[in-house]
Design an enzyme around this catalytic site. Structure first.
Site, mmCIF file in Angstrom:
data_model
loop_
_atom_site.group_PDB
_atom_site.id
_atom_site.type_symbol
_atom_site.label_atom_id
_atom_site.label_comp_id
_atom_site.label_asym_id
_atom_site.label_seq_id
_atom_site.Cartn_x
_atom_site.Cartn_y
_atom_site.Cartn_z
ATOM 1 N N ARG A 102 1.753 -1.756 7.379
ATOM 2 C CA ARG A 102 2.718 -0.962 6.627
ATOM 3 C C ARG A 102 2.098 0.399 6.310
ATOM 4 O O ARG A 102 0.990 0.477 5.767
ATOM 5 C CB ARG A 102 3.087 -1.684 5.328
ATOM 6 C CG ARG A 102 4.015 -0.919 4.405
ATOM 7 C CD ARG A 102 4.397 -1.758 3.200
ATOM 8 N NE ARG A 102 5.132 -0.979 2.205
ATOM 9 C CZ ARG A 102 4.578 -0.443 1.118
ATOM 10 N NH1 ARG A 102 3.286 -0.619 0.882
ATOM 11 N NH2 ARG A 102 5.303 0.255 0.280
ATOM 12 N N HIS A 146 6.701 7.954 0.187
ATOM 13 C CA HIS A 146 5.722 7.359 -0.718
ATOM 14 C C HIS A 146 5.240 8.444 -1.691
ATOM 15 O O HIS A 146 4.080 8.840 -1.697
ATOM 16 C CB HIS A 146 4.549 6.760 0.060
ATOM 17 C CG HIS A 146 3.740 5.787 -0.751
ATOM 18 N ND1 HIS A 146 3.710 4.436 -0.488
ATOM 19 C CD2 HIS A 146 2.932 5.966 -1.825
ATOM 20 C CE1 HIS A 146 2.926 3.828 -1.354
ATOM 21 N NE2 HIS A 146 2.437 4.746 -2.174
ATOM 22 N N GLU A 192 8.799 2.364 -4.869
ATOM 23 C CA GLU A 192 8.739 2.326 -6.332
ATOM 24 C C GLU A 192 9.592 3.402 -7.020
ATOM 25 O O GLU A 192 9.081 4.223 -7.794
ATOM 26 C CB GLU A 192 7.291 2.450 -6.792
ATOM 27 C CG GLU A 192 6.413 1.309 -6.308
ATOM 28 C CD GLU A 192 4.962 1.444 -6.759
ATOM 29 O OE1 GLU A 192 4.599 2.487 -7.350
ATOM 30 O OE2 GLU A 192 4.175 0.499 -6.526
ATOM 31 N N ASN A 333 6.255 -4.499 -5.060
ATOM 32 C CA ASN A 333 4.848 -4.187 -5.251
ATOM 33 C C ASN A 333 4.427 -4.856 -6.552
ATOM 34 O O ASN A 333 4.973 -4.547 -7.622
ATOM 35 C CB ASN A 333 4.627 -2.673 -5.332
ATOM 36 C CG ASN A 333 4.960 -1.968 -4.040
ATOM 37 O OD1 ASN A 333 5.305 -2.596 -3.040
ATOM 38 N ND2 ASN A 333 4.865 -0.650 -4.042
ATOM 39 N N TYR A 335 1.167 -6.533 -8.961
ATOM 40 C CA TYR A 335 -0.266 -6.614 -9.206
ATOM 41 C C TYR A 335 -0.638 -7.452 -10.420
ATOM 42 O O TYR A 335 -1.711 -8.051 -10.446
ATOM 43 C CB TYR A 335 -0.846 -5.210 -9.403
ATOM 44 C CG TYR A 335 -0.815 -4.336 -8.172
ATOM 45 C CD1 TYR A 335 -1.915 -4.243 -7.332
ATOM 46 C CD2 TYR A 335 0.321 -3.606 -7.839
ATOM 47 C CE1 TYR A 335 -1.897 -3.442 -6.190
ATOM 48 C CE2 TYR A 335 0.362 -2.801 -6.702
ATOM 49 C CZ TYR A 335 -0.752 -2.733 -5.892
ATOM 50 O OH TYR A 335 -0.722 -1.945 -4.758
ATOM 51 N N GLU A 407 3.075 -4.770 -1.600
ATOM 52 C CA GLU A 407 1.757 -4.407 -2.117
ATOM 53 C C GLU A 407 1.284 -5.485 -3.071
ATOM 54 O O GLU A 407 2.016 -5.903 -3.966
ATOM 55 C CB GLU A 407 1.773 -3.067 -2.862
ATOM 56 C CG GLU A 407 1.924 -1.835 -1.999
ATOM 57 C CD GLU A 407 1.792 -0.549 -2.808
ATOM 58 O OE1 GLU A 407 1.200 -0.587 -3.924
ATOM 59 O OE2 GLU A 407 2.279 0.493 -2.339
#
Length: 514
Positions: A102, A146, A192, A333, A335, A407
């Site tokens: 990606r 991005h 995002e 994404n 985390y 991500e």
């Protein structure tokens, strides 16, 4: 109303499961669905470098970093030098056994003025990169934007705060689909959009550094009370317009898919009080529902419209029809996780409020933390279970669409060595949590580690490393060295047994075998 009740019941049920977890995870590549893909990713400004070469013009990130905004005063001028080292990187992608890669296309490299003539050098670069991946049978996932808006469009009309961005973004996307769509199977227009709206136009932490007192610092322009909502709205319209373009003009011939991306973190109630549970649902609606809700239902969550009032734009009937269903998959994404407590008694019901204040919620990284109140935690809680809960939440609330984890990764300090056992633990834990969600019916299609290489990180410059490969930023050759995590991931993709263990000696032994 039925959706709200379902969401609250889901969150209440999770209170009974918070203490679950632990234990060794054992699974192999073959435990995942046959059509599932594993990969890793980067983005243009963070990896390419060559900031002023071959016709590329500045993006808002170039302007931001060159004004000394980064804590380490760094820039992405050279980054990991991916522009010059793409052949080496494609070979590493293949040698690591990645099934998918990606990356993003640089708008100011491909169309230097933001609109108009296409840069032939950029076409050559991206075609060479794509062809190299095709040669090795790597599935290609491309993000069109991005966070690197051409500075020319920011200067001309303010970029994302203006509805003019929609037509320019469509024209840029049209070039990408036309030139690369015969080989690119998966497209994501925007990365995002929720973070872009908040970090760029509320706190001013990202370019173009818009904010207003008392919600942000060191900004000379902006209005934190309204601009995040305007930018979020324009982002959704631009995304949906690009999806319609692709479906009407390209999808029938190219047979690709186009998805929507959102940044997520799982939210736990700080306590089992009704107020904290309600605040947790508000946070989910503001953070995740802000983007996904219009794509699924055609409008913003009711609590957002109620709390933000006239500051959040309304969709016209035609806009609602355009946005609803404008995705073939969702990309998340993810985390970390946070704890949420109610803050409704401490937030003024009248007067100035920004996006964060409209949530009436306080965020904490752990139960022991004092109130923080901002949307990005200052520290990261390692909580693999949170990914499972997020995937199951999307399944229950939004109809179980196809999902790619676009991500997921673990950052370590700049002196991070290649013996990154902590990263192995993190990745294996989150992958195991993802597998649990799949076994519970979540429609997950792929997983991408952030990041393939150490890159320029938008929150920390070169002071934090997420890569599977160590990049020596002090060496003009930007030498790549595989970390333990690269060997571990490669071995897993060769279908060797993966074990979730924190015994460094075992990881060191794996590395020593290579």
């Amino acid at each position: 109303m039925r959706r709200v009740v379902a969401s609250l019941l889901f969150l209440v049920g999770l209170l009974l499961k918070i203490i679950e977890g632990g234990g060794a995870l054992k699974f192999t590549r073959e435990d995942f669905p046959q059509d599932f893909v594993f990969g890793a990713g980067t983005s243009a400004y963070q990896v390419e470098g060559a900031a002023a070469e071959d016709g590329r013009t500045p993006s808002i990130w170039d302007t931001f970093t060159h004004s000394g905004r980064m804590l380490d005063k760094s820039t992405g001028d050279v980054a990991a030098d991916g522009y010059h080292k793409y052949k080496e990187d494609v070979k590493l992608i293949h040698d690591t056994n990645l099934e998918a890669y990606r990356f993003s296309i640089s708008w100011p490299r491909l169309i230097p003025n933001g609109r108009g003539p296409v840069n032939p050098k950029a076409l050559e670069y991206y075609n060479n990169l794509i062809n190299g991946l095709v040669k090795y049978g790597i599935q290609i996932h491309v993000t069109l934007y991005h966070l690197d808006l051409p500075q020319a469009l920011e200067d001309e009309y303010g970029g994302w705060v203006s509805p003019r961005i929609v037509d320019d973004f469509m024209a840029y996307a049209d070039v990408c689909f036309r030139e690369f769509g015969d080989r690119v199977s998966h497209w994501t227009p925007l990365v995002e959009p929720n973070v872009n709206a908040m970090a760029s136009y509320d706190s001013g932490a990202f370019p173009p550094n818009h904010c207003s007192y008392p919600f942000g610092l060191n900004c000379t322009v902006g209005n934190s009370t309204v601009e995040p909502y305007i930018v979020g709205h324009n982002s959704l319209l631009a995304h949906a317009s690009v999806v319609r373009l692709y479906r009407e003009k390209y999808q029938g011939v190219q047979n690709g898919v186009v998805g929507a991306n959102v940044y997520t973190f799982w939210c736990y109630p700080f306590s089992n009080s009704a107020a904290d549970i309600a605040a947790t649902q508000r946070s989910m609606d503001f953070m995740v529902g802000w983007i996904i809700h219009p794509l699924v239902f055609g409008d913003y969550p009711e609590v957002m419209k109620k709390n933000a009032g006239s500051r959040i734009p309304s969709f016209t009937k035609s806009q609602s029809e355009l946005v609803k269903g404008a995705f073939d998959f969702l990309g998340i994404n993810h985390y970390t996780s946070i704890y949420v407590s109610d803050n409704s008694n401490n937030v003024p019901k009248t007067g100035l409020r920004d996006f964060n204040a409209d949530m009436f919620a306080t965020f904490r990284v752990t139960r022991d933390d004092p109130p923080a109140g901002k949307f990005v935690p200052t520290r990261m809680q390692i909580d693999p279970a949170g990914l499972q809960y997020m995937l199951e939440y999307i399944k229950e609330v939004y109809g179980n669409p196809p999902v790619y984890i676009q991500e997921n990764g673990y950052g370590q300090k700049a002196n991070d060595t290649i013996h990154d056992a902590e990263r192995v633990d993190y990745l294996s834990g989150y992958m195991g949590s993802m597998l649990s969600a799949i076994k519970n019916g979540a429609n997950v299609k792929g997983y991408f580690v952030w990041s393939f290489l150490d890159v320029f990180e938008v929150l920390a410059g070169y002071q934090s490393r997420y890569g599977l490969y160590y990049v020596d930023f002090e060496d003009e050759n930007r030498t790549r060295t595989p970390k333990l995590s690269a060997y571990w991931y490669s071995n897993f993709l060769k279908k060797k047994l993966l074990k979730n263990s924190k015994r460094r000696s075992k990881y060191a032994a794996i590395l020593a075998e290579q």
